[in-house]
Design a protein around this motif. Sequence first.
Motif, PDB file in Angstrom:
ATOM      1  N   TYR A  69       0.711  -0.976  -0.009  1.00  0.00           N
ATOM      2  CA  TYR A  69       0.075   0.006   0.057  1.00  0.00           C
ATOM      3  C   TYR A  69       0.766   1.236  -0.021  1.00  0.00           C
ATOM      4  N   PHE A  70       1.946   1.378   0.904  1.00  0.00           N
ATOM      5  CA  PHE A  70       2.586   2.625   1.019  1.00  0.00           C
ATOM      6  C   PHE A  70       3.538   2.571  -0.280  1.00  0.00           C
ATOM      7  N   MET A  73       1.602   4.240  -2.727  1.00  0.00           N
ATOM      8  CA  MET A  73       1.318   5.721  -2.571  1.00  0.00           C
ATOM      9  C   MET A  73       2.724   6.551  -2.666  1.00  0.00           C
ATOM     10  N   THR A 116       3.330   1.212  10.990  1.00  0.00           N
ATOM     11  CA  THR A 116       3.123   2.171  10.098  1.00  0.00           C
ATOM     12  C   THR A 116       3.966   3.565  10.273  1.00  0.00           C
ATOM     13  N   ILE A 120       5.893   5.352   7.111  1.00  0.00           N
ATOM     14  CA  ILE A 120       5.813   6.486   6.614  1.00  0.00           C
ATOM     15  C   ILE A 120       7.008   7.415   6.811  1.00  0.00           C
ATOM     16  N   ASN A 289      -6.291   9.406  -3.258  1.00  0.00           N
ATOM     17  CA  ASN A 289      -5.199   8.877  -2.482  1.00  0.00           C
ATOM     18  C   ASN A 289      -5.059   9.343  -0.769  1.00  0.00           C
ATOM     19  N   THR A 293      -5.980   7.171   2.493  1.00  0.00           N
ATOM     20  CA  THR A 293      -5.075   7.049   3.398  1.00  0.00           C
ATOM     21  C   THR A 293      -5.464   7.533   4.831  1.00  0.00           C
ATOM     22  N   ALA A 314      -7.161  -1.800   1.451  1.00  0.00           N
ATOM     23  CA  ALA A 314      -6.523  -0.683   1.093  1.00  0.00           C
ATOM     24  C   ALA A 314      -5.684  -0.936   0.030  1.00  0.00           C
ATOM     25  N   ALA A 318      -6.195   0.599  -3.543  1.00  0.00           N
ATOM     26  CA  ALA A 318      -5.322   1.409  -4.409  1.00  0.00           C
ATOM     27  C   ALA A 318      -4.729   1.029  -5.611  1.00  0.00           C
TER      28      ALA A 318
END
Length: 483
Positions: A69-70, A73, A116, A120, A289, A293, A314, A318
């Motif tokens: 997912y990330f 992104m 998480t 990030i 997006n 998130t 997610a 995405a």
Amino acid sequence: MLTILGFTMIATFLVLIMMKKMSPIAALVLIPALFCVFVGKGAHLGDYVIEGVGTLAPTAAMLMFAIVYFGVMIDVGLFDPVVRGILKFCKADPMRIVVGTALLAAIVSLDGDGSTTFMITVSAMYPLYKRLKMSLVVMTGVAATANGVMNTLPWGGPTARAATALKLDAGDIFVPMIPALAVGLVAVIGLAYVLGLRERKRLGVLSLADVLEKEEERETETVLVGAGPSGGSGDGKVRFTKTTGGSGSGTDAAVGSEGGSEDDDVDDVRLQGLDPNRATLRPKLYWFNALLTAVLLTAMIMELLPIPVLFLLAAALALTVNFPNIPDQRERLAAHADNVLNVSGMVFAAAVFTGVLQGTGMVDSMAKWLVDGIPDGMGPHMAVVTGALSLPLTYFMSNDGFYFGVLPVLAEAGAAHGVSPLEIARASLVGQPLHMSSPLVPAVYVLVGMARVDFGDHTKFVVKWAALTSLVVLGSGILFGII
């Protein structure tokens, strides 16, 4: 005997990975398997491993889909404004970047999930560290320590476990600890400042224009293989011109020795975060997006669904919306497969380690030995003793093992000498800065995996600073009369 074998197994593991005699995955699997045979329970190894894998399987699933997912992104440009904003704010000053890493990790840690937080933080800061040739273990060390302090939030895990184990209110444990934890966070920021000054001295300070110009030179070098950029230095290599600071000699060696290789810069998709022309950008879907998130993080905090399910949904959404063509989806999955395999492999390997530790009874034996070794005269000071023990015990044990297995014993010993269970519970939190870099914490493999830092290098660098931060929290708690 179990106590000796337990400590020997952990020491063997740490020494081998820090000396780089074995890879972390191999060490996590082979060393506990060998010691399981030494204990005389080799016939039960399969049961221990299956039990450990079953316990960590949801975590592994969550990490796999969270990385996808990330990663998507990052590909579509969600974090580009963050990276550029941090770059402009920090003005390519290594000191500001390291302090910014600590602040970003602390702020993102408010969601209560270490994995998480690391995804990030690394997503936003990794391109800056690599472009400026900063030490990546500084990033991982500062992020892990900051998250460890913030991990004491009531919804972060340890506080809730302590409250449950001792039948106390989580608010009564956490709120009085806020001043001590605040001092701990200030200590982390101070540490980041000192480490940042060290990086500034090594690398110097750049202007934003210098960085962007060198980014263009790198892009030109990628297109014109072997040809020097027009108007550049002629050899096609990226050079960062310093405006202040010391000598640049040995920069590459220093970075490489602390967990970063420059050889794969061009191939690392995360380093395209400042490239405004990459094919994966989806500017028209930016707000979709961002909203997705925000909804994901909100759902995690509110616990609407299990976290692995949230990330699975997610990631699928995405991929489908941003890359509707199946070949493009396959390409994105392949681009992030290295990180997924790295992290999930580490988690399942750690399941062998934890399964053997718990299944053979080593953990219980080690904890009992430590508790029994407390002198009778220390009874009235059991809160301080608990705080001191929380450093090694939460590093060598899971939070569940410590809070549900050891903490009640410590609380009972303290109660016999008139020490309140609340004081014991508060003291039990001070080891969390060190705990977040334990080899038994799945989130740390996300951190080192995404940052491409060797786990042994991270361990050698962070343990002393994390332990110092924990002692600062303990000392502050004693000074303020909290512990």
